[in-house]
Design an enzyme around this catalytic site. Structure first.
Site, PDB file in Angstrom:
ATOM      1  N   CYS A  23      47.172  -4.483  31.845  1.00 34.45           N
ATOM      2  CA  CYS A  23      45.705  -4.883  30.983  1.00 34.45           C
ATOM      3  C   CYS A  23      45.365  -3.588  30.570  1.00 34.45           C
ATOM      4  O   CYS A  23      45.757  -2.827  29.925  1.00 34.45           O
ATOM      5  CB  CYS A  23      44.796  -5.586  32.175  1.00 34.45           C
ATOM      6  SG  CYS A  23      43.594  -6.426  31.772  1.00 34.45           S
ATOM      7  N   HIS A  24      44.154  -3.163  31.325  1.00 36.82           N
ATOM      8  CA  HIS A  24      43.467  -1.975  30.839  1.00 36.82           C
ATOM      9  C   HIS A  24      43.956  -0.825  31.513  1.00 36.82           C
ATOM     10  O   HIS A  24      43.403   0.324  31.050  1.00 36.82           O
ATOM     11  CB  HIS A  24      41.872  -1.986  31.075  1.00 36.82           C
ATOM     12  CG  HIS A  24      41.315  -2.910  30.136  1.00 36.82           C
ATOM     13  ND1 HIS A  24      41.120  -4.296  30.178  1.00 36.82           N
ATOM     14  CD2 HIS A  24      40.282  -2.715  29.419  1.00 36.82           C
ATOM     15  CE1 HIS A  24      40.546  -4.925  29.376  1.00 36.82           C
ATOM     16  NE2 HIS A  24      40.098  -3.953  28.766  1.00 36.82           N
ATOM     17  N   GLY A  25      45.137  -0.897  32.296  1.00 34.39           N
ATOM     18  CA  GLY A  25      45.638   0.407  32.771  1.00 34.39           C
ATOM     19  C   GLY A  25      46.268   1.449  31.754  1.00 34.39           C
ATOM     20  O   GLY A  25      46.408   2.611  31.914  1.00 34.39           O
ATOM     21  N   GLN A  27      44.468   2.604  29.586  1.00 35.80           N
ATOM     22  CA  GLN A  27      43.379   3.464  29.552  1.00 35.80           C
ATOM     23  C   GLN A  27      43.725   4.838  30.177  1.00 35.80           C
ATOM     24  O   GLN A  27      43.227   5.932  29.878  1.00 35.80           O
ATOM     25  CB  GLN A  27      42.034   2.749  29.422  1.00 35.80           C
ATOM     26  CG  GLN A  27      41.655   2.045  28.521  1.00 35.80           C
ATOM     27  CD  GLN A  27      40.285   1.345  28.933  1.00 35.80           C
ATOM     28  OE1 GLN A  27      40.029   1.127  29.924  1.00 35.80           O
ATOM     29  NE2 GLN A  27      39.356   1.204  27.732  1.00 35.80           N
TER      30      GLN A  27
END
Length: 101
Positions: A23-25, A27
Site C-alpha cells: 500500500c502506502h509503504g 512512501q
C-alpha cells in the site's frame, strides 16, 4: 519521516536483506531513496512518488504482488496472501544453507 526507520530500511536494502512493503509503504521506500532501478508496486496514488524515485511502477491487480530481488511489494490488503507467500520465499532464500528448510 522517522530517521531511525529510514536508516533501518536503507540498511536492509544495502545489505540485500528481505524487505516487504504494501500500500502506502512505498512512501517509506521512496523517502529512504532505496528503489531506484527497482520494480515496485504500491497503492495507485503512490505511483508518481515511485516513478519520481527512479523505480518502475508495477501496475498489477489489487490482489497481486511483485518481487524484485530482496524486495516484495503489493498495492493493497487484498494481496496479503500472495504478498506474504512471496515474502516467505525471499526469507527462505536469505537463510544460510544450514538453516534453510
Amino acid at each position: 519521516l522517522d530517521s531511525a526507520v529510514l536508516d533501518a530500511v536503507s540498511h536492509f536494502m544495502s545489505e540485500n536483506k528481505p524487505v516487504a512493503a504494501i500500500c502506502h509503504g512505498a512512501q517509506i521506500l521512496t523517502a529512504a531513496k532505496v528503489i531506484e532501478g527497482r520494480t515496485v508496486s504500491a497503492y495507485p496514488a503512490c505511483r508518481p512518488e515511485v516513478e519520481l524515485a527512479g523505480a518502475t511502477y508495477a501496475d498489477i491487480s489489487v490482489d497481486a504482488a511483485v518481487t524484485d530481488g530482496n524486495l516484495v511489494t503489493a498495492p493493497a490488503w487484498p494481496a496479503h496472501p500472495v504478498w506474504l507467500a512471496q515474502f516467505h520465499r525471499v526469507l527462505n532464500a536469505a537463510q544460510p544453507d544450514s538453516l534453510a528448510a
